[in-house]
Structures are given as C-alpha cells and as structure tokens.
Design an enzyme around this catalytic site. Structure first.
Site, PDB file in Angstrom:
ATOM      1  N   HIS A  62       0.826  -1.195   0.000  1.00 57.16           N
ATOM      2  CA  HIS A  62       0.000   0.000   0.000  1.00 57.16           C
ATOM      3  C   HIS A  62       0.871   1.262   0.000  1.00 57.16           C
ATOM      4  CE1 HIS A  62      -3.265  -2.607   2.138  1.00 57.16           C
ATOM      5  NE2 HIS A  62      -3.286  -2.756   0.828  1.00 57.16           N
ATOM      6  N   LYS A  72       4.506   6.308   8.131  1.00 53.13           N
ATOM      7  CA  LYS A  72       4.007   5.311   9.076  1.00 53.13           C
ATOM      8  C   LYS A  72       5.112   4.840  10.014  1.00 53.13           C
ATOM      9  CE  LYS A  72       0.907   3.197   5.607  1.00 53.13           C
ATOM     10  NZ  LYS A  72       1.417   3.801   4.364  1.00 53.13           N
ATOM     11  N   TYR A 132      -0.154   0.943  13.918  1.00 50.38           N
ATOM     12  CA  TYR A 132       0.340   2.001  13.054  1.00 50.38           C
ATOM     13  C   TYR A 132       0.156   3.366  13.714  1.00 50.38           C
ATOM     14  CZ  TYR A 132      -0.826  -1.547   9.449  1.00 50.38           C
ATOM     15  OH  TYR A 132      -0.960  -2.698   8.709  1.00 50.38           O
ATOM     16  N   ASP A 169      -6.374  -6.187  -2.938  1.00 50.61           N
ATOM     17  CA  ASP A 169      -4.936  -6.378  -3.095  1.00 50.61           C
ATOM     18  C   ASP A 169      -4.627  -7.426  -4.156  1.00 50.61           C
ATOM     19  OD1 ASP A 169      -4.390  -4.457  -1.213  1.00 50.61           O
ATOM     20  OD2 ASP A 169      -3.977  -5.853   0.419  1.00 50.61           O
TER      21      ASP A 169
END
Length: 206
Positions: A62, A72, A132, A169
């Site tokens: 991603h 992140k 995250y 995905d």
C-alpha cells in the site's frame, strides 16, 4: 535505542531497550529525541490504528498520493509479522528496491517509512496485531496498491504458507503497470515534503 536506515532510503528500523524483571517488561517504543536525531524531523501524529490478522494474511503493498502522503511507524504488539518496505518513488536511485524486518513483541522493533514508500507485511502467527502511527488520517481516496506478488519485485514471502489476500490487493497492478499509468509518487515530490526540516544524512548522529 539503536536505529539503522534500511536498504530503502527514508525507511528506518528502531530497536528500543527492553527492561525486564520478574514482573515482566517495560519499553519506550518511541522517544522524540532518538527519532528526530535519526530521521531529521519529529514524528507527526495524524492517526493511530491496528490491524488484526491470522497466519498467512498479506496486507499491501500500500502507498498514498504525495502530497500529502502518509508516513508510518509500525510495530507488532502481538504475534509476529514480516514487514516489507518498497521504494515506489519514480526517479529514486533505489526505485523498486525493498527491505524487510521481523516485528514481534519480544524485540519491540519498529519500522518507520517516509511518504512515498510502499508498505506490506505477512502475518507469521495467528492473532497478529500490527499497530500504526500515521502522519495523516487515513483517506481511502488517496491510498493505492501494488501487487505484493509481482515477480519483478520478488518480495521475500515465506515459502510453504497459504496466503490470504483481500480481493482489492489481489487485483492490484504490478509496479510496471502502476508506473505506466502515472500512479506512483515522484522522488522529488517526496523529498520536498521535508525540505525545510530535514537534516542531511551526513550530518545525522548515529
């Protein structure tokens, strides 16, 4: 805290000191001074979220539009995951290169990736939690994906595992297809995001 830059510039592995005794353990997962000294700017907090995965779940690759992009800081407070960072920045000297780190609650390692880099992981155990801290809030309209099984990338997924991948995905384009479509971030746009605050690599304390 020990810090090392991964093979993908702009991605870092943080290994904190874990203090253990008969009661258990204590760890400072993030300290601003160590982060800023290594990366060159402080961590911006936009959102904190978790994903819960069974063994074999692959999430990613991603990435987000730049700007604003989304940086992140990823940790694994339960289970274990193989975390992968991919350089998707067109024009980068390391375009297409990847690096990986195992994250679990025993080591308390964390991986930070700057805006424009791709992120993926595979859960190596059931009940794996990925935590995250992101620089901006999640916006589904700005997030995109690259095929995690693109042979041209050759990501280091373990053999002999049954992979579980979302339909989104599974239908992701290859790196080459995304580049031809003009969907990837540019290296210069990513570098410009921290131009006013970034410390040159040669000046950073290690």
């Amino acid at each position: 805290m020990n810090v090392r830059e991964l093979a993908v510039p702009g991605a870092y592995e943080f290994v904190p000191d874990v203090h253990r005794d008969h009661r258990g353990a204590f760890v400072a997962q993030y300290t601003e001074s160590a982060f800023s000294q290594a990366v060159g700017y402080p961590l911006r907090l936009g959102q904190v979220h978790h994903s819960f995965s069974r063994r074999g779940v692959v999430r990613g690759v991603h990435y987000e539009d730049v700007g604003p992009g989304q940086a992140k800081l990823v940790t694994c407070p339960a289970g274990e995951l193989l975390d992968v960072v991919v350089d998707l920045r067109v024009g980068s000297p390391t375009f297409g290169r990847w690096d990986s780190t195992r994250l679990n609650p025993d080591s308390c390692r964390a991986v930070y990736l700057e805006e424009g880099l791709g992120h993926a992981f595979v859960a190596l155990r059931d009940d794996t939690v990925a935590a995250y801290v992101t620089s901006v809030e999640y916006d589904p309209a700005t997030e995109h994906e690259i095929d995690a099984f693109d042979p041209a990338l050759g990501l280091p997924w373990p053999e002999g595992m049954e992979y579980l991948v979302s339909p989104r995905d599974r239908g992701a384009p290859t790196l080459a297809e995304a580049r031809r479509a003009g969907r990837l971030p540019s290296y210069e746009a990513c570098r410009a995001l921290h131009a006013d605050t970034h410390v040159e690599r040669g000046d950073r304390a290690r």
